[in-house]
Structure formats: structure tokens, C-alpha cells
Design a protein around this motif. Structure first.
Motif, short mmCIF file in Angstrom:
data_model
loop_
_atom_site.label_atom_id
_atom_site.label_comp_id
_atom_site.label_asym_id
_atom_site.label_seq_id
_atom_site.Cartn_x
_atom_site.Cartn_y
_atom_site.Cartn_z
N LYS A 227 -7.57 -14.95 -18.53
CA LYS A 227 -7.73 -13.64 -17.68
C LYS A 227 -6.74 -14.05 -16.37
CE LYS A 227 -10.70 -10.64 -14.90
NZ LYS A 227 -12.36 -10.37 -14.74
N VAL A 228 -5.54 -13.39 -16.06
CA VAL A 228 -5.00 -13.60 -14.97
C VAL A 228 -4.85 -12.25 -14.12
CG1 VAL A 228 -2.52 -13.69 -14.24
CG2 VAL A 228 -3.37 -14.71 -16.32
N GLY A 229 -5.61 -12.50 -12.73
CA GLY A 229 -6.06 -11.46 -12.26
C GLY A 229 -6.91 -10.30 -12.91
N ASP A 230 -6.58 -9.11 -12.82
CA ASP A 230 -7.31 -8.19 -13.72
C ASP A 230 -6.78 -7.87 -15.11
OD1 ASP A 230 -9.13 -7.57 -11.35
OD2 ASP A 230 -7.58 -6.02 -10.77
N GLU A 231 -5.79 -8.76 -15.61
CA GLU A 231 -5.27 -8.58 -16.98
C GLU A 231 -5.85 -9.52 -18.02
OE1 GLU A 231 -1.14 -6.45 -16.73
OE2 GLU A 231 -0.98 -8.01 -15.10
N ILE A 232 -5.65 -9.36 -19.21
CA ILE A 232 -5.90 -10.43 -20.25
C ILE A 232 -4.47 -10.71 -20.81
CG2 ILE A 232 -6.79 -10.94 -22.51
CD1 ILE A 232 -9.04 -10.73 -20.19
N LYS A 233 -4.28 -11.95 -20.69
CA LYS A 233 -2.92 -12.46 -21.09
C LYS A 233 -2.97 -13.61 -22.25
CE LYS A 233 -0.19 -10.40 -18.02
NZ LYS A 233 0.87 -9.49 -18.20
N PHE A 234 -1.93 -13.80 -22.85
CA PHE A 234 -1.74 -14.66 -23.84
C PHE A 234 -0.94 -15.95 -23.52
CE2 PHE A 234 -3.51 -11.23 -26.18
CZ PHE A 234 -4.46 -11.56 -26.85
N ALA A 235 -1.26 -17.11 -23.38
CA ALA A 235 -0.64 -18.16 -22.89
C ALA A 235 0.78 -18.42 -23.62
CB ALA A 235 -1.08 -19.64 -23.03
N CYS A 236 0.73 -18.19 -25.05
CA CYS A 236 1.76 -18.43 -25.63
C CYS A 236 2.85 -17.27 -25.90
CB CYS A 236 1.53 -18.74 -27.18
SG CYS A 236 0.71 -17.43 -28.04
#
Length: 279
Positions: A227-236
Motif C-alpha cells: 500500500k502506497v498512500g491510498d493505492e495498491i502497488k506492486f514492487a516489481c
């Protein structure tokens, strides 16, 4: 097949390999990674590109021997080859800022080094703070000094450099009036969390590399979801670099621990296999 040109033991648990991979070397930028397989039966693992030379086609990787695949990788010798070596993958680091501080912790220094080098070549004033548990674990000291205007070495036990944590030195520099346009932290997730707590107090832009939580490296497994702020991200695929002040580190650490028992089982099984071969 990708030939191992050089193998160098950096400390008891960390090894550097130089691989002949011209197509990767031509395109690689700081912050990106590759995916390799040791052999046809091996699993795919992501490893950050520690250095690359587009003229010679050589790519350096630095890995910590922690699980089955890195143990198998470490059995390989110079002149042998890897089955697969795919990349570069991930988004390159943004090399912007006149005065930057690059912070590396433990084996994360292998990732911090190409970032510091890229800023140095871009003309930035580069301060590096690197931290290790003790003197025996220090890596890349000469390389960091070559690309740093200011170099600070910290150790938990005081056996080398200054005794203390990288966050101690960072806060000391800031309180002494040293100004940074950006801080880049790369290392254990807990270390990056505390670096961000320091920089947030002083309103300093901070980037963290979330490669420690990557597994598959393509976004398909979901293991590096964060979770980055209000968003879901994928590290890769979205990273591995993110705004450190927006990352939910507690969730990332919890996710990272989820695979610990599986990794231990695979490592123990591989060790038993090696022991059987010796006998």
C-alpha cells in the motif's frame, strides 16, 4: 546460457558474480533488476543489478546466501553458466537532486551503490551512509568512496566506522545543518521505515527501494503487493522505488514474513541434499 566471468566472496554470506549478458548490460539503469534461473529445474528469483558495463556486456549481481536458490547459485563457479538471466526489469531510479544522501543497510548496499554511482555521474553532491552489524560484513567500501563526496560507515557494535545506526548519522548531519534535496534508503524494510520517520520530521523527500519483498518479479504472484498512500502497488512492476513517506511499512513487513517458514524448509532440504552428496 549466461557465463559466470567472475565470482568474488565479499563476506561470509554475500557473493558477487559478474555475468556475461550483453543485452541486459546495454539497457540496464540504476534501480532495475534481473530474473535468473540457476538451471532448468530451478526457481526464478529477482536480483538487483549491482553494476553493468554496456561496452563489455558484463552485468554484476550481489546476493546474500539465504535460501535454496541462492545456495544453489553459490555452488556455481567461474566458467560455468546460468540457465536464464532476463532483464532489465522494473522502473529505473529517478536521478534528480543536487544534494542527495544515499543510505544502504547490509546487503542492501549492493543496490545502493549503483544508485549512488548514477547520482555521482549526473553531477550531484553525494553523501552515502552505509550500515552493517559488524566489521566482517562490510562490502563495497572502496566502490562507495569512489562515487561519494562524503562517506559515512556505521556498525552496530562499533567494530568499524562509527558505532550506531544509519538513522543516527542521518539525523546528526541534518541537525548540523547539512541540507539534502533527497534521501534514498535501500536495505531491510525496518531500516527504511525508520529512515523515513527521520526525514518526515524535516520534510525531506525520501525514496525507498521495496525490492526486499519481491518474489516472482513480474507482478503475477502478488507477493510484493504493498500500500502506497491510498493505492495498491506492486514492487516489481510499479517500482521498486516509491515515495517512502507514503509506504505502509508495517503491512510490507508482515507480508515479507509470510514466506519465512517456507524458505527455511527449502533451505534445510537443500542443505540435507548437499550433505548426502558429500557422503
Amino acid at each position: 546460457m549466461y557465463t559466470i566471468l567472475k565470482k568474488e566472496i565479499l563476506n561470509p554470506t554475500v557473493t558477487k558474480m559478474v555475468i556475461q549478458a550483453p543485452n541486459v548490460a546495454k539497457r540496464a539503469k540504476a534501480g532495475q533488476f534481473i530474473i535468473l534461473r540457476v538451471d532448468e529445474q530451478g526457481e526464478r528469483i529477482p536480483l538487483t543489478i549491482a553494476d553493468a558495463d554496456p561496452e563489455t556486456g558484463e552485468v554484476s549481481i550481489i546476493y546474500q546466501i539465504v535460501g535454496k536458490t541462492t545456495m544453489a547459485l553459490n555452488q556455481k563457479q567461474e566458467g560455468e553458466a546460468l540457465q536464464d538471466f532476463v532483464g532489465p526489469l522494473g522502473q529505473p531510479s529517478e536521478i534528480e537532486g543536487e544534494r542527495v544522501c544515499v543510505i544502504g543497510g547490509g546487503v542492501g548496499c549492493a543496490i545502493a551503490y549503483p544508485t549512488a554511482k548514477a547520482f555521482h555521474h549526473a553531477g550531484s553532491e553525494v553523501s552515502t551512509i552505509v550500515g552493517f552489524r559488524n566489521q566482517d560484513l562490510v562490502i563495497l567500501e572502496d566502490e562507495f568512496k569512489e562515487v561519494s563526496d562524503h562517506y559515512y560507515l556505521m556498525s552496530d557494535d562499533g567494530s568499524v566506522g562509527e558505532k550506531g545506526l544509519v538513522t543516527n548519522k542521518l539525523e546528526e548531519l541534518i541537525q548540523n545543518g547539512v541540507q539534502f534535496d533527497k534521501v534514498i534508503a535501500i536495505g531491510p524494510v525496518i531500516m527504511m521505515k525508520f529512515v523515513c520517520e527521520v526525514t518526515k520530521k524535516y520534510n525531506i523527500s525520501t525514496v525507498v527501494s521495496m525490492n526486499p519483498i519481491m518474489i516472482d518479479g513480474t507482478g503475477m504472484c502478488g507477493g510484493c503487493r504493498l500500500k502506497v498512500g491510498d493505492e495498491i502497488k506492486f514492487a516489481c512492476v510499479d517500482g521498486p522505488d516509491f515515495d517512502g513517506h507514503l509506504v505502509d511499512f508495517d503491512e510490507a513487513m508482515s507480508r515479507n514474513r509470510a514466506y519465512a517458514s517456507f524458505e527455511k524448509h527449502e533451505r534445510d532440504e537443500f542443505c540435507n541434499l548437499l550433505n548426502q552428496e558429500v557422503h
